[in-house]
Design an enzyme around this catalytic site. Structure first.
Site, mmCIF file in Angstrom:
data_model
loop_
_atom_site.group_PDB
_atom_site.id
_atom_site.type_symbol
_atom_site.label_atom_id
_atom_site.label_comp_id
_atom_site.label_asym_id
_atom_site.label_seq_id
_atom_site.Cartn_x
_atom_site.Cartn_y
_atom_site.Cartn_z
ATOM 1 N N PRO A 212 47.793 35.843 33.505
ATOM 2 C CA PRO A 212 47.366 34.275 33.367
ATOM 3 C C PRO A 212 45.923 33.907 33.324
ATOM 4 C CG PRO A 212 48.131 35.029 35.725
ATOM 5 C CD PRO A 212 48.236 36.383 34.853
ATOM 6 N N ASN A 213 45.846 32.957 32.506
ATOM 7 C CA ASN A 213 44.339 32.288 32.662
ATOM 8 C C ASN A 213 43.379 33.187 31.549
ATOM 9 O OD1 ASN A 213 45.031 29.945 34.047
ATOM 10 N ND2 ASN A 213 45.086 31.340 35.825
ATOM 11 N N TYR B 99 33.200 34.932 33.935
ATOM 12 C CA TYR B 99 34.138 35.751 32.974
ATOM 13 C C TYR B 99 33.464 35.941 31.535
ATOM 14 C CZ TYR B 99 37.675 34.811 36.414
ATOM 15 O OH TYR B 99 38.455 34.940 37.642
ATOM 16 N N ASN C 248 44.867 43.797 32.525
ATOM 17 C CA ASN C 248 44.319 42.999 33.492
ATOM 18 C C ASN C 248 45.429 41.950 33.834
ATOM 19 O OD1 ASN C 248 42.509 40.790 34.483
ATOM 20 N ND2 ASN C 248 41.232 40.805 33.177
ATOM 21 N N ALA D 208 45.313 36.979 38.401
ATOM 22 C CA ALA D 208 45.634 36.736 39.681
ATOM 23 C C ALA D 208 46.731 37.226 40.183
ATOM 24 C CB ALA D 208 45.688 35.073 39.883
ATOM 25 N N GLU E 109 43.866 49.648 35.382
ATOM 26 C CA GLU E 109 43.785 48.265 35.446
ATOM 27 C C GLU E 109 42.542 47.960 35.243
ATOM 28 O OE1 GLU E 109 44.059 45.495 39.670
ATOM 29 O OE2 GLU E 109 44.594 47.782 39.556
ATOM 30 N N ARG F 158 34.089 38.800 45.325
ATOM 31 C CA ARG F 158 34.599 37.544 45.233
ATOM 32 C C ARG F 158 35.332 37.393 46.296
ATOM 33 N NH1 ARG F 158 37.209 36.318 39.833
ATOM 34 N NH2 ARG F 158 36.797 34.243 40.558
#
Length: 146
Positions: free
Chosen positions: A11-12, A24, A75, A78, A99, A108
């Site tokens: 996602p995203n 990013y 990847n 989230a 991964e 983070r």
């Protein structure tokens, strides 16, 4: 026939280059795919790419990869931190799994420090920007051509 590597983005990641470039970077998902395809060609690998914002679609694509691909670079975005279902799907996959995270998830927010996917991954690369995909691809090339 060339060994095949599936590159899955969660996602995203379709918003790479636009979403939080300070975290990013400015490279787009198309840049990631192009770089992986070019490197794959030079390494003798066929590259398939897939991106979805939907957990079920990612799970379905992992299931489809069984018996048809030699490795997965994922990847999960989230979903790394929330999806036991993606972990379960990856646990049914016989090939190598690496991964990748563009940012260093360990620098983070605390909730990003744990990844369910890491429990299945044969390797994890985090914090190296899109170069992480290329490093993962080089590693998979050495594993699937041995």
């Amino acid at each position: 026939m060339k060994p095949t590597v599936l590159v899955i983005n969660g996602p995203n990641l379709n918003l790479l280059g636009m979403r939080q470039p300070e975290i990013y970077g400015r490279d787009t998902l198309a840049d990631v795919v192009a770089a992986c395809t070019a490197l794959g060609d030079s390494l003798g690998l066929a590259i398939e790419d897939f991106q979805s914002n939907h957990e079920g679609a990612i799970i379905d694509r992992i299931h489809q990869a069984r018996g048809t691909t030699d490795g997965i670079i994922i990847n999960p975005g989230a979903y790394s931190h929330t999806s036991v279902a993606i972990l379960d799907a990856l646990n049914t996959y016989e090939g190598q799994v690496i991964e990748v995270h563009i940012s260093n998830i360990h620098k983070r927010e605390a909730f990003r420090h744990h990844s369910y996917v890491s429990l299945r991954a044969d390797g994890v690369i985090a914090g190296l920007g899109i170069e992480g995909y290329l490093l993962a691809l080089r590693r998979l090339a050495s594993l699937v051509t041995e």
